[in-house]
Write an enzyme that holds these catalytic residues in place. Structure first.
Site, PDB file in Angstrom:
ATOM      1  N   ASN A   9       0.844  -1.186   0.000  1.00  0.00           N
ATOM      2  CA  ASN A   9       0.000   0.000   0.000  1.00  0.00           C
ATOM      3  C   ASN A   9       0.882   1.240   0.000  1.00  0.00           C
ATOM      4  OD1 ASN A   9      -2.006   1.865   0.243  1.00  0.00           O
ATOM      5  ND2 ASN A   9      -2.953   0.985   2.073  1.00  0.00           N
ATOM      6  N   ASN A  14      -5.994   6.524  -1.357  1.00  0.00           N
ATOM      7  CA  ASN A  14      -6.866   5.955  -2.399  1.00  0.00           C
ATOM      8  C   ASN A  14      -7.538   4.655  -1.954  1.00  0.00           C
ATOM      9  OD1 ASN A  14      -4.898   3.967  -2.565  1.00  0.00           O
ATOM     10  ND2 ASN A  14      -4.019   4.717  -4.482  1.00  0.00           N
ATOM     11  N   ASP A  15      -7.386   4.289  -0.676  1.00  0.00           N
ATOM     12  CA  ASP A  15      -7.892   2.985  -0.229  1.00  0.00           C
ATOM     13  C   ASP A  15      -9.393   2.832  -0.457  1.00  0.00           C
ATOM     14  OD1 ASP A  15      -5.315   2.607   0.520  1.00  0.00           O
ATOM     15  OD2 ASP A  15      -5.710   2.308   2.662  1.00  0.00           O
ATOM     16  N   GLY A  35      -6.000  -2.412   0.248  1.00  0.00           N
ATOM     17  CA  GLY A  35      -5.379  -1.096   0.081  1.00  0.00           C
ATOM     18  C   GLY A  35      -4.141  -1.045  -0.787  1.00  0.00           C
ATOM     19  N   ASP A  37      -1.706  -0.943  -4.046  1.00  0.00           N
ATOM     20  CA  ASP A  37      -1.943  -0.093  -5.219  1.00  0.00           C
ATOM     21  C   ASP A  37      -0.711   0.024  -6.116  1.00  0.00           C
ATOM     22  OD1 ASP A  37      -0.314   1.599  -3.659  1.00  0.00           O
ATOM     23  OD2 ASP A  37      -2.090   2.459  -2.683  1.00  0.00           O
ATOM     24  N   ASP A 204      -6.592 -13.798 -19.955  1.00  0.00           N
ATOM     25  CA  ASP A 204      -7.336 -14.637 -19.015  1.00  0.00           C
ATOM     26  C   ASP A 204      -8.251 -15.619 -19.749  1.00  0.00           C
ATOM     27  OD1 ASP A 204      -8.033 -15.015 -16.186  1.00  0.00           O
ATOM     28  OD2 ASP A 204     -10.028 -14.372 -16.805  1.00  0.00           O
ATOM     29  N   GLU A 233      -4.098 -18.204 -20.856  1.00  0.00           N
ATOM     30  CA  GLU A 233      -4.387 -19.160 -19.789  1.00  0.00           C
ATOM     31  C   GLU A 233      -5.350 -20.233 -20.311  1.00  0.00           C
ATOM     32  OE1 GLU A 233      -6.392 -19.115 -15.322  1.00  0.00           O
ATOM     33  OE2 GLU A 233      -7.348 -18.015 -16.933  1.00  0.00           O
TER      34      GLU A 233
HETATM   35 CA    CA Z   1      -3.880   2.353  -1.262  1.00  0.00          CA
END
Ligand code: CA
Length: 494
Positions: A9, A14-15, A35, A37, A204, A233
Protein backbone atom coordinates in the site's frame (compact mmCIF):
# COMPACT_ATOMS: atom_id res chain seq x y z
CA UNK A 1 3.14 -12.01 -10.78
CA UNK A 2 1.45 -10.08 -8.05
CA UNK A 3 -1.90 -9.01 -6.67
CA UNK A 4 -1.96 -5.19 -6.66
CA UNK A 5 -4.38 -5.11 -3.72
CA UNK A 6 -2.16 -7.39 -1.65
CA UNK A 7 1.42 -6.44 -2.51
CA UNK A 8 2.03 -3.03 -0.98
CA UNK A 9 0.00 0.00 0.00
CA UNK A 10 1.90 3.00 -1.28
CA UNK A 11 -0.94 5.50 -1.01
CA UNK A 12 -3.39 5.42 1.87
CA UNK A 13 -5.50 8.20 0.37
CA UNK A 14 -6.87 5.95 -2.40
CA UNK A 15 -7.89 2.99 -0.23
CA UNK A 16 -11.56 3.91 -0.49
CA UNK A 17 -12.77 5.59 -3.67
CA UNK A 18 -15.85 7.80 -3.82
CA UNK A 19 -18.73 6.33 -5.78
CA UNK A 20 -17.51 2.73 -5.70
CA UNK A 21 -19.83 0.05 -4.37
CA UNK A 22 -17.24 -1.39 -1.98
CA UNK A 23 -17.13 1.24 0.73
CA UNK A 24 -14.28 0.19 2.96
CA UNK A 25 -10.82 -1.25 3.27
CA UNK A 26 -10.40 -4.15 5.72
CA UNK A 27 -7.19 -6.13 5.98
CA UNK A 28 -8.82 -8.59 8.36
CA UNK A 29 -11.32 -9.68 5.70
CA UNK A 30 -9.77 -12.02 3.15
CA UNK A 31 -12.43 -11.17 0.54
CA UNK A 32 -12.14 -7.42 0.97
CA UNK A 33 -9.91 -4.67 -0.26
CA UNK A 34 -6.62 -4.33 1.58
CA UNK A 35 -5.38 -1.10 0.08
CA UNK A 36 -2.46 -2.17 -2.09
CA UNK A 37 -1.94 -0.09 -5.22
CA UNK A 38 0.22 1.00 -8.14
CA UNK A 39 2.30 3.31 -5.93
CA UNK A 40 3.10 0.30 -3.74
CA UNK A 41 4.47 -1.57 -6.75
CA UNK A 42 6.47 1.46 -7.93
CA UNK A 43 7.96 1.82 -4.45
CA UNK A 44 9.28 -1.74 -4.55
CA UNK A 45 10.45 -2.13 -8.14
CA UNK A 46 14.03 -2.13 -6.87
CA UNK A 47 13.27 -5.16 -4.71
CA UNK A 48 11.73 -6.98 -7.69
CA UNK A 49 14.68 -6.14 -9.93
CA UNK A 50 17.26 -7.08 -7.31
CA UNK A 51 15.56 -10.43 -6.79
CA UNK A 52 16.39 -11.09 -10.44
CA UNK A 53 12.97 -10.83 -12.05
CA UNK A 54 12.77 -9.42 -15.57
CA UNK A 55 9.05 -8.72 -15.90
CA UNK A 56 6.08 -7.92 -13.68
CA UNK A 57 2.56 -9.16 -14.18
CA UNK A 58 0.05 -7.40 -11.93
CA UNK A 59 -3.44 -8.91 -12.05
CA UNK A 60 -5.98 -6.59 -13.76
CA UNK A 61 -5.99 -3.00 -12.55
CA UNK A 62 -8.98 -1.67 -14.50
CA UNK A 63 -12.12 -0.55 -12.70
CA UNK A 64 -14.00 -3.33 -10.88
CA UNK A 65 -16.96 -1.53 -9.36
CA UNK A 66 -18.36 -4.56 -7.60
CA UNK A 67 -19.17 -5.61 -4.04
CA UNK A 68 -16.69 -7.52 -1.87
CA UNK A 69 -14.61 -10.44 -3.21
CA UNK A 70 -13.70 -8.47 -6.36
CA UNK A 71 -10.27 -7.21 -5.30
CA UNK A 72 -8.96 -9.76 -7.86
CA UNK A 73 -9.75 -7.45 -10.76
CA UNK A 74 -11.28 -9.93 -13.22
CA UNK A 75 -14.73 -8.30 -13.14
CA UNK A 76 -13.95 -5.24 -15.20
CA UNK A 77 -16.66 -2.58 -15.32
CA UNK A 78 -14.88 -0.08 -17.58
CA UNK A 79 -12.27 -1.05 -20.16
CA UNK A 80 -10.71 2.41 -20.24
CA UNK A 81 -10.52 3.33 -16.57
CA UNK A 82 -7.84 2.40 -14.05
CA UNK A 83 -9.49 1.37 -10.78
CA UNK A 84 -9.14 4.44 -8.55
CA UNK A 85 -8.19 2.23 -5.61
CA UNK A 86 -5.07 1.29 -7.53
CA UNK A 87 -4.34 4.79 -8.69
CA UNK A 88 -4.57 6.92 -11.80
CA UNK A 89 -3.73 6.36 -15.43
CA UNK A 90 -0.72 8.65 -14.91
CA UNK A 91 0.52 6.39 -12.12
CA UNK A 92 0.05 3.34 -14.32
CA UNK A 93 2.13 5.08 -17.02
CA UNK A 94 4.71 5.98 -14.39
CA UNK A 95 4.87 2.33 -13.28
CA UNK A 96 5.49 1.29 -16.86
CA UNK A 97 8.19 3.91 -17.44
CA UNK A 98 10.01 3.23 -14.17
CA UNK A 99 9.86 -0.52 -14.70
CA UNK A 100 11.26 -0.16 -18.21
CA UNK A 101 14.12 2.00 -16.92
CA UNK A 102 14.97 -0.83 -14.53
CA UNK A 103 14.88 -3.48 -17.23
CA UNK A 104 11.51 -4.87 -16.17
CA UNK A 105 8.80 -5.55 -18.73
CA UNK A 106 5.25 -4.70 -17.76
CA UNK A 107 2.68 -7.40 -18.56
CA UNK A 108 -0.97 -6.36 -18.85
CA UNK A 109 -3.56 -8.84 -17.59
CA UNK A 110 -6.49 -8.72 -19.98
CA UNK A 111 -9.91 -10.40 -19.93
CA UNK A 112 -11.53 -10.92 -23.34
CA UNK A 113 -14.13 -13.40 -22.18
CA UNK A 114 -16.15 -11.67 -19.51
CA UNK A 115 -16.86 -8.47 -17.60
CA UNK A 116 -18.34 -7.57 -14.23
CA UNK A 117 -22.12 -7.45 -14.05
CA UNK A 118 -22.07 -3.82 -12.92
CA UNK A 119 -20.55 -2.72 -16.23
CA UNK A 120 -22.35 0.49 -17.24
CA UNK A 121 -23.34 -0.87 -20.65
CA UNK A 122 -25.39 -3.70 -19.06
CA UNK A 123 -28.18 -1.15 -18.62
CA UNK A 124 -28.15 -0.16 -22.27
CA UNK A 125 -26.57 -2.83 -24.47
CA UNK A 126 -25.59 -1.43 -27.88
CA UNK A 127 -26.71 -4.64 -29.61
CA UNK A 128 -29.04 -7.46 -28.58
CA UNK A 129 -26.13 -9.88 -29.04
CA UNK A 130 -23.42 -7.73 -27.38
CA UNK A 131 -23.52 -10.20 -24.46
CA UNK A 132 -24.22 -13.94 -24.74
CA UNK A 133 -27.33 -15.07 -22.88
CA UNK A 134 -28.02 -11.42 -22.08
CA UNK A 135 -30.80 -10.68 -19.60
CA UNK A 136 -33.70 -11.17 -19.54
CA UNK A 137 -32.45 -14.63 -20.58
CA UNK A 138 -32.10 -16.67 -17.39
CA UNK A 139 -28.55 -17.06 -16.09
CA UNK A 140 -26.70 -19.69 -18.08
CA UNK A 141 -23.25 -20.65 -16.85
CA UNK A 142 -20.39 -22.15 -18.84
CA UNK A 143 -19.97 -25.89 -18.43
CA UNK A 144 -16.19 -25.26 -18.27
CA UNK A 145 -15.67 -28.32 -20.52
CA UNK A 146 -12.76 -27.10 -22.60
CA UNK A 147 -12.32 -30.51 -24.28
CA UNK A 148 -15.39 -29.85 -26.46
CA UNK A 149 -13.26 -27.58 -28.61
CA UNK A 150 -11.54 -30.51 -30.34
CA UNK A 151 -13.73 -33.43 -29.24
CA UNK A 152 -15.04 -35.19 -32.34
CA UNK A 153 -18.00 -36.50 -30.32
CA UNK A 154 -18.96 -33.24 -28.66
CA UNK A 155 -22.54 -32.00 -28.94
CA UNK A 156 -23.47 -28.57 -30.24
CA UNK A 157 -25.26 -28.11 -26.94
CA UNK A 158 -22.07 -28.53 -24.92
CA UNK A 159 -20.01 -26.45 -27.33
CA UNK A 160 -22.42 -23.55 -27.05
CA UNK A 161 -22.48 -23.73 -23.26
CA UNK A 162 -18.70 -23.89 -23.07
CA UNK A 163 -18.16 -20.80 -25.16
CA UNK A 164 -21.27 -18.70 -24.54
CA UNK A 165 -22.20 -19.57 -20.97
CA UNK A 166 -21.18 -17.03 -18.35
CA UNK A 167 -18.02 -17.69 -16.37
CA UNK A 168 -19.93 -16.84 -13.21
CA UNK A 169 -23.25 -15.27 -12.22
CA UNK A 170 -21.54 -11.92 -11.84
CA UNK A 171 -19.47 -12.22 -15.03
CA UNK A 172 -21.46 -11.71 -18.25
CA UNK A 173 -19.95 -13.31 -21.35
CA UNK A 174 -18.89 -10.94 -24.13
CA UNK A 175 -19.86 -12.03 -27.63
CA UNK A 176 -16.78 -11.89 -29.83
CA UNK A 177 -18.86 -13.03 -32.80
CA UNK A 178 -20.41 -9.56 -32.90
CA UNK A 179 -18.01 -7.67 -35.22
CA UNK A 180 -18.40 -4.44 -33.25
CA UNK A 181 -17.53 -6.19 -30.00
CA UNK A 182 -14.56 -7.83 -31.72
CA UNK A 183 -13.33 -4.45 -32.98
CA UNK A 184 -13.93 -2.87 -29.56
CA UNK A 185 -11.76 -5.43 -27.81
CA UNK A 186 -8.97 -5.39 -30.40
CA UNK A 187 -8.86 -1.59 -30.27
CA UNK A 188 -8.85 -1.68 -26.49
CA UNK A 189 -5.84 -4.02 -26.46
CA UNK A 190 -3.96 -1.77 -28.88
CA UNK A 191 -4.86 1.29 -26.83
CA UNK A 192 -3.32 -0.23 -23.69
CA UNK A 193 -0.24 -1.50 -25.52
CA UNK A 194 0.38 2.01 -26.85
CA UNK A 195 -0.63 3.91 -23.72
CA UNK A 196 1.48 1.84 -21.34
CA UNK A 197 4.17 0.76 -23.84
CA UNK A 198 3.53 -2.77 -22.69
CA UNK A 199 6.03 -5.60 -22.67
CA UNK A 200 3.31 -8.22 -23.06
CA UNK A 201 -0.28 -9.27 -22.51
CA UNK A 202 -1.54 -12.09 -20.33
CA UNK A 203 -4.91 -13.25 -21.57
CA UNK A 204 -7.34 -14.64 -19.02
CA UNK A 205 -9.57 -17.70 -19.56
CA UNK A 206 -8.30 -18.25 -23.10
CA UNK A 207 -10.52 -20.62 -25.04
CA UNK A 208 -13.74 -19.50 -23.37
CA UNK A 209 -14.27 -16.88 -26.07
CA UNK A 210 -15.39 -17.61 -29.61
CA UNK A 211 -12.34 -19.12 -31.26
CA UNK A 212 -12.69 -17.29 -34.56
CA UNK A 213 -12.70 -14.08 -32.56
CA UNK A 214 -9.60 -15.26 -30.64
CA UNK A 215 -7.83 -15.84 -33.93
CA UNK A 216 -8.80 -12.37 -35.17
CA UNK A 217 -7.76 -10.78 -31.91
CA UNK A 218 -4.41 -12.56 -31.53
CA UNK A 219 -3.44 -12.25 -35.19
CA UNK A 220 -4.47 -8.58 -35.35
CA UNK A 221 -2.22 -7.77 -32.40
CA UNK A 222 0.71 -9.82 -33.63
CA UNK A 223 0.42 -8.33 -37.11
CA UNK A 224 0.63 -4.86 -35.57
CA UNK A 225 3.44 -5.82 -33.15
CA UNK A 226 5.37 -8.76 -34.63
CA UNK A 227 7.82 -8.98 -31.71
CA UNK A 228 5.18 -8.79 -29.02
CA UNK A 229 4.55 -11.49 -26.40
CA UNK A 230 1.14 -12.75 -25.40
CA UNK A 231 0.40 -15.60 -23.03
CA UNK A 232 -2.93 -17.38 -22.77
CA UNK A 233 -4.39 -19.16 -19.79
CA UNK A 234 -5.73 -22.56 -20.83
CA UNK A 235 -6.12 -24.54 -17.62
CA UNK A 236 -5.85 -28.09 -18.86
CA UNK A 237 -3.39 -30.77 -17.83
CA UNK A 238 -3.50 -32.21 -21.34
CA UNK A 239 -0.88 -30.85 -23.78
CA UNK A 240 -3.20 -31.68 -26.68
CA UNK A 241 -5.61 -29.09 -25.31
CA UNK A 242 -3.06 -26.40 -24.47
CA UNK A 243 -0.99 -26.72 -27.66
CA UNK A 244 -4.06 -26.03 -29.81
CA UNK A 245 -3.75 -22.29 -29.20
CA UNK A 246 -0.05 -21.83 -29.90
CA UNK A 247 0.95 -20.01 -33.05
CA UNK A 248 1.98 -22.40 -35.78
CA UNK A 249 0.31 -25.53 -34.40
CA UNK A 250 -1.00 -27.69 -37.23
CA UNK A 251 -4.40 -28.51 -35.81
CA UNK A 252 -6.55 -31.18 -37.42
CA UNK A 253 -9.41 -28.74 -37.89
CA UNK A 254 -7.12 -26.25 -39.62
CA UNK A 255 -7.36 -23.68 -36.82
CA UNK A 256 -4.32 -21.48 -36.47
CA UNK A 257 -4.17 -18.62 -33.98
CA UNK A 258 -1.32 -16.24 -33.24
CA UNK A 259 -0.69 -16.60 -29.51
CA UNK A 260 3.01 -17.28 -28.97
CA UNK A 261 2.92 -18.42 -25.35
CA UNK A 262 0.63 -20.78 -23.43
CA UNK A 263 0.61 -21.50 -19.72
CA UNK A 264 2.05 -24.91 -18.99
CA UNK A 265 -0.44 -26.37 -16.54
CA UNK A 266 0.44 -29.93 -17.61
CA UNK A 267 4.05 -29.52 -16.50
CA UNK A 268 3.05 -27.73 -13.29
CA UNK A 269 0.86 -30.65 -12.33
CA UNK A 270 3.48 -33.26 -13.24
CA UNK A 271 6.16 -31.43 -11.27
CA UNK A 272 4.15 -31.33 -8.06
CA UNK A 273 2.95 -34.91 -8.42
CA UNK A 274 6.45 -36.13 -9.13
CA UNK A 275 7.84 -34.39 -6.07
CA UNK A 276 5.06 -35.41 -3.71
CA UNK A 277 5.31 -38.98 -4.90
CA UNK A 278 1.87 -39.70 -6.23
CA UNK A 279 3.38 -42.11 -8.68
CA UNK A 280 3.14 -45.82 -9.12
CA UNK A 281 6.53 -46.76 -7.72
CA UNK A 282 6.25 -50.41 -8.81
CA UNK A 283 6.26 -49.61 -12.48
CA UNK A 284 7.41 -46.03 -12.70
CA UNK A 285 10.40 -44.80 -10.74
CA UNK A 286 10.02 -41.34 -9.18
CA UNK A 287 10.20 -38.48 -11.69
CA UNK A 288 8.78 -40.60 -14.51
CA UNK A 289 5.64 -38.45 -14.57
CA UNK A 290 7.73 -35.31 -14.98
CA UNK A 291 10.06 -36.90 -17.52
CA UNK A 292 7.16 -38.21 -19.59
CA UNK A 293 5.24 -34.94 -19.44
CA UNK A 294 8.26 -33.04 -20.74
CA UNK A 295 8.50 -35.73 -23.43
CA UNK A 296 5.13 -34.46 -24.72
CA UNK A 297 6.85 -31.29 -25.96
CA UNK A 298 6.70 -32.63 -29.52
CA UNK A 299 3.13 -31.32 -29.69
CA UNK A 300 4.25 -27.71 -29.20
CA UNK A 301 5.41 -25.54 -32.08
CA UNK A 302 7.74 -23.74 -29.72
CA UNK A 303 8.29 -25.40 -26.33
CA UNK A 304 10.75 -22.68 -25.34
CA UNK A 305 7.82 -20.23 -25.37
CA UNK A 306 5.73 -22.17 -22.86
CA UNK A 307 5.10 -20.34 -19.59
CA UNK A 308 6.00 -22.37 -16.50
CA UNK A 309 4.84 -21.91 -12.95
CA UNK A 310 4.82 -23.73 -9.65
CA UNK A 311 1.58 -22.08 -8.67
CA UNK A 312 -0.54 -19.00 -9.31
CA UNK A 313 -3.33 -17.08 -7.64
CA UNK A 314 -5.95 -19.72 -8.43
CA UNK A 315 -4.25 -22.66 -6.77
CA UNK A 316 -2.75 -23.50 -3.39
CA UNK A 317 0.63 -21.97 -2.74
CA UNK A 318 3.51 -24.09 -4.05
CA UNK A 319 4.84 -24.47 -0.50
CA UNK A 320 1.50 -25.94 0.55
CA UNK A 321 1.27 -28.19 -2.50
CA UNK A 322 4.66 -29.57 -1.49
CA UNK A 323 3.53 -30.21 2.10
CA UNK A 324 5.61 -27.34 3.51
CA UNK A 325 8.81 -29.09 2.53
CA UNK A 326 11.49 -26.44 2.04
CA UNK A 327 13.90 -28.78 0.26
CA UNK A 328 11.26 -29.89 -2.23
CA UNK A 329 10.24 -26.28 -2.84
CA UNK A 330 13.83 -25.47 -3.74
CA UNK A 331 13.90 -28.49 -6.05
CA UNK A 332 10.71 -27.34 -7.75
CA UNK A 333 12.03 -23.82 -8.27
CA UNK A 334 15.34 -25.12 -9.56
CA UNK A 335 13.45 -27.18 -12.13
CA UNK A 336 11.21 -24.27 -13.16
CA UNK A 337 14.17 -21.94 -13.56
CA UNK A 338 16.44 -24.32 -15.47
CA UNK A 339 14.12 -26.30 -17.72
CA UNK A 340 12.91 -24.92 -21.09
CA UNK A 341 10.29 -22.16 -21.15
CA UNK A 342 9.53 -18.83 -19.52
CA UNK A 343 9.18 -19.13 -15.73
CA UNK A 344 6.62 -17.21 -13.72
CA UNK A 345 6.95 -16.87 -9.94
CA UNK A 346 4.06 -15.82 -7.75
CA UNK A 347 4.80 -13.00 -5.29
CA UNK A 348 5.76 -14.28 -1.85
CA UNK A 349 7.09 -17.63 -3.09
CA UNK A 350 10.52 -16.36 -2.08
CA UNK A 351 9.41 -16.11 1.55
CA UNK A 352 7.41 -19.36 1.52
CA UNK A 353 4.00 -17.71 1.67
CA UNK A 354 1.55 -20.44 2.55
CA UNK A 355 -2.16 -21.13 2.79
CA UNK A 356 -1.93 -24.48 4.56
CA UNK A 357 -5.19 -25.26 6.34
CA UNK A 358 -7.14 -23.07 3.95
CA UNK A 359 -7.34 -25.17 0.80
CA UNK A 360 -8.10 -23.12 -2.30
CA UNK A 361 -9.20 -20.07 -0.29
CA UNK A 362 -8.40 -17.35 -2.81
CA UNK A 363 -8.26 -14.50 -0.33
CA UNK A 364 -5.67 -16.33 1.78
CA UNK A 365 -3.63 -17.55 -1.16
CA UNK A 366 -3.50 -13.87 -2.12
CA UNK A 367 -2.33 -12.73 1.31
CA UNK A 368 -0.66 -9.41 2.05
CA UNK A 369 3.05 -9.31 1.33
CA UNK A 370 4.68 -8.59 4.70
CA UNK A 371 6.26 -5.16 4.76
CA UNK A 372 3.89 -3.70 2.22
CA UNK A 373 1.89 -1.86 4.90
CA UNK A 374 2.98 0.67 7.50
CA UNK A 375 3.51 -1.00 10.85
CA UNK A 376 3.87 -4.56 9.50
CA UNK A 377 5.82 -6.53 12.09
CA UNK A 378 7.64 -8.42 9.34
CA UNK A 379 9.24 -6.64 6.41
CA UNK A 380 10.24 -9.07 3.68
CA UNK A 381 11.52 -6.28 1.44
CA UNK A 382 14.21 -5.61 4.03
CA UNK A 383 14.54 -9.18 5.32
CA UNK A 384 13.36 -8.10 8.77
CA UNK A 385 11.51 -10.61 10.94
CA UNK A 386 11.77 -13.52 8.51
CA UNK A 387 12.55 -16.96 9.87
CA UNK A 388 15.70 -18.86 8.76
CA UNK A 389 13.80 -20.93 6.16
CA UNK A 390 12.33 -17.78 4.61
CA UNK A 391 15.69 -16.03 4.52
CA UNK A 392 17.27 -19.09 2.97
CA UNK A 393 14.60 -19.34 0.29
CA UNK A 394 14.80 -15.64 -0.51
CA UNK A 395 18.58 -15.83 -0.96
CA UNK A 396 18.27 -19.06 -2.95
CA UNK A 397 15.74 -17.67 -5.39
CA UNK A 398 17.65 -14.42 -5.75
CA UNK A 399 20.81 -16.29 -6.71
CA UNK A 400 19.01 -18.58 -9.13
CA UNK A 401 17.03 -15.82 -10.86
CA UNK A 402 20.01 -13.53 -11.28
CA UNK A 403 22.10 -16.37 -12.64
CA UNK A 404 19.37 -17.51 -15.00
CA UNK A 405 18.74 -14.20 -16.68
CA UNK A 406 22.33 -13.94 -17.88
CA UNK A 407 22.65 -17.49 -19.19
CA UNK A 408 21.25 -18.04 -22.68
CA UNK A 409 21.78 -21.80 -22.58
CA UNK A 410 18.97 -21.74 -20.03
CA UNK A 411 16.76 -19.00 -21.44
CA UNK A 412 17.04 -20.01 -25.09
CA UNK A 413 19.08 -23.21 -25.24
CA UNK A 414 18.31 -26.77 -26.19
CA UNK A 415 17.30 -29.62 -23.93
CA UNK A 416 18.42 -33.22 -23.52
CA UNK A 417 17.11 -35.46 -20.77
CA UNK A 418 17.65 -39.02 -19.58
CA UNK A 419 15.09 -41.44 -18.21
CA UNK A 420 14.99 -41.27 -14.41
CA UNK A 421 16.85 -44.05 -12.61
CA UNK A 422 16.57 -44.80 -8.89
CA UNK A 423 14.81 -41.55 -8.09
CA UNK A 424 17.34 -39.39 -9.92
CA UNK A 425 16.38 -37.30 -12.97
CA UNK A 426 19.11 -35.73 -15.08
CA UNK A 427 18.70 -33.20 -17.85
CA UNK A 428 20.99 -30.87 -19.74
CA UNK A 429 20.45 -27.38 -21.11
CA UNK A 430 22.96 -26.31 -23.71
CA UNK A 431 23.94 -24.12 -26.60
CA UNK A 432 27.09 -24.04 -28.69
CA UNK A 433 29.01 -22.29 -25.92
CA UNK A 434 27.88 -23.83 -22.68
CA UNK A 435 26.32 -26.91 -21.15
CA UNK A 436 24.50 -27.11 -17.84
CA UNK A 437 23.67 -30.39 -16.15
CA UNK A 438 20.81 -30.52 -13.65
CA UNK A 439 20.57 -33.52 -11.34
CA UNK A 440 17.45 -33.94 -9.24
CA UNK A 441 17.64 -36.44 -6.39
CA UNK A 442 14.30 -36.97 -4.76
CA UNK A 443 15.39 -39.60 -2.28
CA UNK A 444 16.02 -39.17 1.43
CA UNK A 445 19.58 -40.37 0.97
CA UNK A 446 22.49 -39.16 -1.07
CA UNK A 447 22.72 -40.68 -4.53
CA UNK A 448 25.85 -41.34 -6.54
CA UNK A 449 25.45 -41.50 -10.29
CA UNK A 450 27.96 -42.62 -12.90
CA UNK A 451 28.35 -40.22 -15.79
CA UNK A 452 29.24 -42.57 -18.63
CA UNK A 453 25.52 -42.74 -19.41
CA UNK A 454 25.72 -39.07 -20.46
CA UNK A 455 28.73 -39.39 -22.80
CA UNK A 456 26.80 -38.07 -25.81
CA UNK A 457 26.47 -34.66 -24.17
CA UNK A 458 29.33 -34.53 -21.63
CA UNK A 459 31.77 -35.46 -24.41
CA UNK A 460 34.75 -36.20 -22.21
CA UNK A 461 34.55 -33.09 -20.07
CA UNK A 462 35.78 -33.97 -16.62
CA UNK A 463 34.85 -31.12 -14.32
CA UNK A 464 31.97 -28.83 -13.54
CA UNK A 465 31.11 -25.93 -11.26
CA UNK A 466 28.27 -26.26 -8.77
CA UNK A 467 26.06 -23.17 -9.05
CA UNK A 468 25.05 -23.09 -5.40
CA UNK A 469 28.39 -23.90 -3.72
CA UNK A 470 30.70 -22.55 -6.43
CA UNK A 471 32.85 -25.67 -5.98
CA UNK A 472 34.57 -27.26 -8.95
CA UNK A 473 34.03 -30.99 -8.90
CA UNK A 474 35.39 -33.90 -10.88
CA UNK A 475 32.50 -35.51 -12.72
CA UNK A 476 34.41 -38.29 -14.44
CA UNK A 477 34.35 -40.56 -11.39
CA UNK A 478 30.66 -40.17 -10.68
CA UNK A 479 28.68 -37.44 -8.95
CA UNK A 480 27.21 -37.61 -5.47
CA UNK A 481 24.02 -35.62 -4.96
CA UNK A 482 22.78 -34.89 -1.44
CA UNK A 483 19.26 -36.04 -0.51
CA UNK A 484 16.28 -33.99 -1.72
CA UNK A 485 18.39 -31.69 -3.81
CA UNK A 486 18.54 -30.36 -7.33
CA UNK A 487 22.14 -29.68 -8.24
CA UNK A 488 23.04 -27.36 -11.11
CA UNK A 489 26.43 -27.99 -12.68
CA UNK A 490 28.03 -25.90 -15.41
CA UNK A 491 30.44 -28.11 -17.35
CA UNK A 492 33.94 -26.78 -17.80
CA UNK A 493 35.70 -27.00 -21.13
CA UNK A 494 38.91 -28.59 -19.84
CA1 CA B 1 -3.88 2.35 -1.26
Amino acid sequence: MEEPDRFANGDYTNDVAPGMREKKVDRNFDGGRHGGDIRGIIDHLDYIRDMGFTAIWPTPMLENDMDSYYYHGYSITNHYRVDPRYGSLDEYKELSARARQMGLKLIFDEVLNHIGINYWWMNDLPFKDWINFAPPHPYTGSNHRRTVNQDIYASKYDKKLWSEGWFDKTMPDMNGKNPFMSAYLIQNTIWWIETLQLGGVRQDTYGYSDKTFLKNWSCSIMQEYPNFSMVGEEWSYNPLITSYWQQGTKNKDGYSGCLNTIMDFPLQDALVKSLTGHEDADYNPPFTKLYEMLANDFVYTNPNQMLLMGDNHDMDRLFMQLNQDVAQTKMALTFLLTVRGIPQVYYGTEILMDNTGHDKVDGLIRADFPGGWKGDSVNAFKGLGLNPDQLSMQAFLKQLLNWRKNNPMITAGQTLHFAPVNGVYVYFRYNKDQTVMVVMNKGNEAATIQTDRFDEIIKGRRSAVNLFTNETINISQGITIPPKTATVLTLKAN
